[in-house]
Each structure stands twice: as structure tokens, then as C-alpha cells.
Design an enzyme around this catalytic site. Structure first.
Site, mmCIF file in Angstrom:
data_model
loop_
_atom_site.group_PDB
_atom_site.id
_atom_site.type_symbol
_atom_site.label_atom_id
_atom_site.label_comp_id
_atom_site.label_asym_id
_atom_site.label_seq_id
_atom_site.Cartn_x
_atom_site.Cartn_y
_atom_site.Cartn_z
ATOM 1 N N LYS A 111 7.213 -5.409 11.109
ATOM 2 C CA LYS A 111 8.037 -4.620 11.960
ATOM 3 C C LYS A 111 8.140 -5.556 13.221
ATOM 4 C CE LYS A 111 5.988 0.096 10.758
ATOM 5 N NZ LYS A 111 5.114 1.032 10.994
ATOM 6 N N LYS A 191 10.322 -1.080 -1.628
ATOM 7 C CA LYS A 191 9.469 0.092 -1.648
ATOM 8 C C LYS A 191 10.583 1.319 -0.976
ATOM 9 C CE LYS A 191 7.220 0.817 2.046
ATOM 10 N NZ LYS A 191 5.962 0.809 3.079
ATOM 11 N N LYS A 194 12.106 4.893 4.761
ATOM 12 C CA LYS A 194 13.231 5.072 5.602
ATOM 13 C C LYS A 194 13.970 3.948 6.190
ATOM 14 C CE LYS A 194 11.287 8.356 6.718
ATOM 15 N NZ LYS A 194 10.296 9.133 6.205
HETATM 16 P P1 TYM Z 1 3.868 6.544 6.346
HETATM 17 O O1 TYM Z 1 3.973 7.802 7.307
HETATM 18 O O2 TYM Z 1 4.715 5.563 6.419
HETATM 19 O O3 TYM Z 1 3.693 7.384 4.951
HETATM 20 C C1 TYM Z 1 2.947 8.419 4.398
HETATM 21 C C2 TYM Z 1 2.371 8.419 3.340
HETATM 22 O O4 TYM Z 1 3.038 7.970 2.262
HETATM 23 C C3 TYM Z 1 2.825 6.878 1.561
HETATM 24 N N1 TYM Z 1 3.945 5.977 1.051
HETATM 25 C C4 TYM Z 1 4.490 5.689 -0.106
HETATM 26 N N2 TYM Z 1 3.809 5.775 -1.279
HETATM 27 C C5 TYM Z 1 4.379 5.362 -2.585
HETATM 28 N N3 TYM Z 1 5.772 4.897 -2.354
HETATM 29 C C6 TYM Z 1 6.260 4.546 -1.150
HETATM 30 N N4 TYM Z 1 7.561 4.303 -1.305
HETATM 31 C C7 TYM Z 1 5.801 5.226 -0.113
HETATM 32 N N5 TYM Z 1 6.049 5.091 0.990
HETATM 33 C C8 TYM Z 1 5.196 5.790 2.050
HETATM 34 C C9 TYM Z 1 2.059 5.894 2.539
HETATM 35 O O5 TYM Z 1 1.327 5.186 1.900
HETATM 36 C C10 TYM Z 1 1.308 7.098 3.260
HETATM 37 O O6 TYM Z 1 0.017 7.337 2.531
HETATM 38 N N6 TYM Z 1 0.263 4.173 8.894
HETATM 39 C C11 TYM Z 1 0.445 5.458 8.042
HETATM 40 C C12 TYM Z 1 0.061 6.880 9.023
HETATM 41 C C13 TYM Z 1 -1.281 6.916 9.432
HETATM 42 C C14 TYM Z 1 -2.421 7.109 8.404
HETATM 43 C C15 TYM Z 1 -3.389 7.465 9.405
HETATM 44 C C16 TYM Z 1 -2.675 7.328 6.968
HETATM 45 C C17 TYM Z 1 -1.718 6.929 10.596
HETATM 46 N N7 TYM Z 1 -3.090 7.335 10.539
HETATM 47 C C18 TYM Z 1 -4.720 7.542 8.896
HETATM 48 C C19 TYM Z 1 -3.861 7.520 6.461
HETATM 49 C C20 TYM Z 1 -5.055 7.860 7.433
HETATM 50 C C21 TYM Z 1 1.741 5.427 7.803
HETATM 51 O O7 TYM Z 1 2.815 4.810 8.404
HETATM 52 O O8 TYM Z 1 2.289 6.355 6.626
#
Ligand code: TYM
Length: 324
Positions: A111, A191, A194
Site C-alpha cells: 500500500k 487476488k 477492490k
Molecule cells: P479486508 O477488509 O481486506 O477483507 C475481509 C476478509 O476477506 C478476506 N479476503 C479474501 N479471502 C480470500 N480471497 C480473497 N481474494 C480475499 N480478499 C479478502 C480477508 O482475508 C479478510 O478475512 N485487515 C483486515 C481487516 C481487519 C481484521 C481485524 C481482520 C481489521 N482488524 C481483526 C481480522 C481480525 C482487512 O483488511 O480485511
């Protein structure tokens, strides 16, 4: 009963990567575990954003999660910024987190490389994530593969804080992955995300999904309709594995290897199974949207429940640290 915590950023629509990699698992796990699911708006402001858009996306994310099957009578669903203890604990964790560990995080490097000026919040992002999880002393965190490194850092932060103040107070949270831990976008090489513009929305209309699916990348060696394919190298096959029932997956495999089906035939079958999964979710989203006052109630109740446990943890943390 063990406790689980997980979060999702309201940085755009919920896509099928989020759903198949994480949210579908939340829905399954909420029946067996004390569950906390959080819309992490403080994480979403670490990259440039529009305030009005964020407001709308927070609401839309609540709708999507309820439509996906999160049940507020079983799980606590809430918005991070409504529980100030998250940032309070994050500050405390900043004081025990080694800078080098933060600089090594691949999501930070990725990022940061896309921004001219890098805010400190982007670097400290995983510290807030550790606070999210440990505030509820969660044992397990159902996530996709891209969060595994952040989870390792959460364990490291728990260990360091425990070594200094805690005597085992914080459990070290484990990632809980599914076989669909890394869903690729329809371009087949990155992957689904967005920022890559290669997503299929959870609530997207079928016609629009088909428009994306029809030209999606398959086995590049399959040039003519009669060429046999190799399912393992085809993203459409992997999507079948994530969505279609096992007997269909087996059929796809033979039809591909024998050139019984062309790629379009295979995509049509995938499309049918996607619709079977997504149509009831879209219908539920319409029902949820018809009752905005209930959505508001869910979020307010969720924050109140979360604050009870978060407050308990903070009292203990401050006491052990000489802050109370
Ligand atoms: P985020 O918002 O990017 O994604 C939410 C969840 O979706 C999963 N994910 C995917 N899994 C499989 N294939 C994909 N292409 C894919 N894209 C997204 C992510 O692994 C996630 O589980 N940092 C985290 C948010 C967060 C969080 C936390 C998660 C903040 N605090 C505490 C767990 C515990 C994030 O950006 O997820």
C-alpha cells in the site's frame, strides 16, 4: 465456549473473495462460538477516502453482512469507531511493537508503494488490528490468507505485552482459514480485491456477473474448443471448487480434461451455482434495506455488547500497566 473475532473494511462493496474466504465461514462459526464481527472503519481511513462515501459504505457493509447470514441473535456485529477502546488499546500496543516488524508487513509495503506520502496510520495498521482481536481476548480469527502475516504480528504483540505486564493475560490468537483462503479475481492472476478492479460483488445482479464471467481468463493452453484442458491451472475451476457442489466439481474436472465442455459451457455451470448461492443473499439484502431502523438497532446493540467486554479488558490492562 471459545471466542472468535474478525473484521472487514468498509472500503467498498463486499465481494465474493471476502465472502468465500472469510464471511461464509463467520456465518458457519457463529453457531458454535461466541462471535464478534467488526466493520473496521478506522482501518479504512488509512488510505485516501471520501467521508460521504465511507458513511454510505459502513451502512452498506452492515446490510451485506446481515444478508450474507450474520445473525445478531447469535453474533455481535458492530462498527469499530463506536467502541473507542480499540484505539485506546492500539496506542498501548504501539509501545510494545517493534518498528522493524511493522516495516516488514507485505500489505504495508504494497500500500505504501502506491502512495506518494505515507501516513503513520498505514504503518500502524496491524497494531490496531491486534488491538481489535485482543480487546475481546479472541482465540480464533477466521480470515483469508492475506491476513496471516498480520495475525502473526498480533501473536507477537500479545507475547511482548504478556512478557512485560501480562503473565499470559492475552491468549495468542490463531488464524482460521478455509480451502477458499485465496480467491483470485476474474483476471486469473491477482487476488480478488477492490484495488485491482477484478471483483464480483456479493449483491451484484446476475446480468452484470455474467458480463464479467464470460470473458474471464481460463487455462491459457486451451486455445481451440477441442483442446483438452488442465483444471488445476484454471481459475474458473478453482471458483467451482469454492462454490459448486463436489459432484459438479468432479464433472467439471472430467469435462475439462476430455474437452467434453468448452470453457463457456463450464462458465455457464459456474454461473448457475453462483446464482444459487447469491440469489437468496440478494433477496435478504432487499428485506434488510426495507427496515433501516432495525439495521441501526443491530449496530447500536452490537456496540453496547462489545463495549462491555472491551471495557473489562481495558480495566485489567490499565491496572497491570500502572495506568489505573
Ligand atoms: P479486508 O477488509 O481486506 O477483507 C475481509 C476478509 O476477506 C478476506 N479476503 C479474501 N479471502 C480470500 N480471497 C480473497 N481474494 C480475499 N480478499 C479478502 C480477508 O482475508 C479478510 O478475512 N485487515 C483486515 C481487516 C481487519 C481484521 C481485524 C481482520 C481489521 N482488524 C481483526 C481480522 C481480525 C482487512 O483488511 O480485511
Amino acid at each position: 465456549m471459545s471466542r472468535i473475532f474478525s473484521g472487514i473494511q468498509p472500503s467498498g462493496e463486499l465481494h465474493i473473495g471476502n465472502y468465500l474466504g472469510a464471511v461464509k465461514n463467520w456465518v458457519a462459526l457463529q453457531e458454535q462460538y461466541e462471535s464478534y464481527f467488526c466493520i473496521v472503519d478506522y482501518h479504512a481511513i488509512t488510505v485516501p477516502y471520501d467521508p460521504e462515501e465511507l458513511r454510505a459504505r459502513r451502512r452498506e457493509m452492515v446490510v451485506s453482512l446481515l444478508a450474507a447470514g450474520i445473525d445478531p441473535s447469535m453474533a455481535t456485529l458492530f462498527i469499530q469507531s463506536m467502541v473507542p477502546e480499540h484505539t485506546e488499546l492500539a496506542w498501548i500496543f504501539n509501545t510494545v511493537t517493534p518498528l522493524g516488524e511493522l516495516e516488514r508487513q507485505t500489505q504495508f509495503k504494497d500500500k505504501a508503494s502506491r502512495q506518494e506520502s505515507v501516513p503513520a496510520g498505514l504503518l500502524n495498521y496491524p497494531v490496531l488490528q491486534a488491538a481489535d482481536i485482543l480487546l475481546y481476548r479472541a482465540d480464533m480469527v477466521p480470515v483469508g490468507e492475506d491476513q496471516v502475516q498480520h495475525l502473526e504480528l498480533s501473536r507477537e504483540i500479545a507475547r511482548r505485552w504478556n512478557a512485560r505486564f501480562g503473565d499470559g493475560y492475552f491468549a495468542e490468537p490463531q488464524a482460521k482459514l478455509t480451502p477458499s483462503r485465496r480467491i483470485l479475481g476474474l483476471d486469473g492472476n491477482a487476488k480478488m480485491s477492490k484495488s485491482m478492479g477484478n471483483t464480483v460483488g456479493l449483491l451484484e445482479e446476475p446480468a452484470s456477473i455474467w458480463e464479467k464471467l464470460r470473458p474471464a481468463v481460463t487455462d491459457p493452453a486451451r486455445v481451440r474448443r477441442t483442446d483438452p484442458g488442465t483444471p488445476e491451472v484454471c481459475n474458473i475451476y478453482h471458483l467451482h471448487r469454492a462454490i459448486s457442489p463436489p459432484d459438479v466439481v468432479a464433472l467439471v474436472e472430467t469435462q475439462c480434461r476430455t474437452a467434453g465442455w468448452g470453457c463457456i459451457d463450464c462458465k455457464k455451470v459456474l454461473f448457475d451455482h453462483m446464482n444459487a448461492e447469491l440469489t437468496p443473499i440478494r433477496a435478504r439484502a432487499a428485506e434488510v434495506r426495507a427496515h433501516p431502523e432495525r439495521v441501526e438497532q443491530v449496530v447500536n446493540d452490537g456496540a453496547a455488547t462489545a463495549r462491555r467486554l472491551a471495557g473489562e479488558t481495558m480495566r485489567e490492562v490499565k491496572d497491570r500497566m500502572g495506568l489505573a
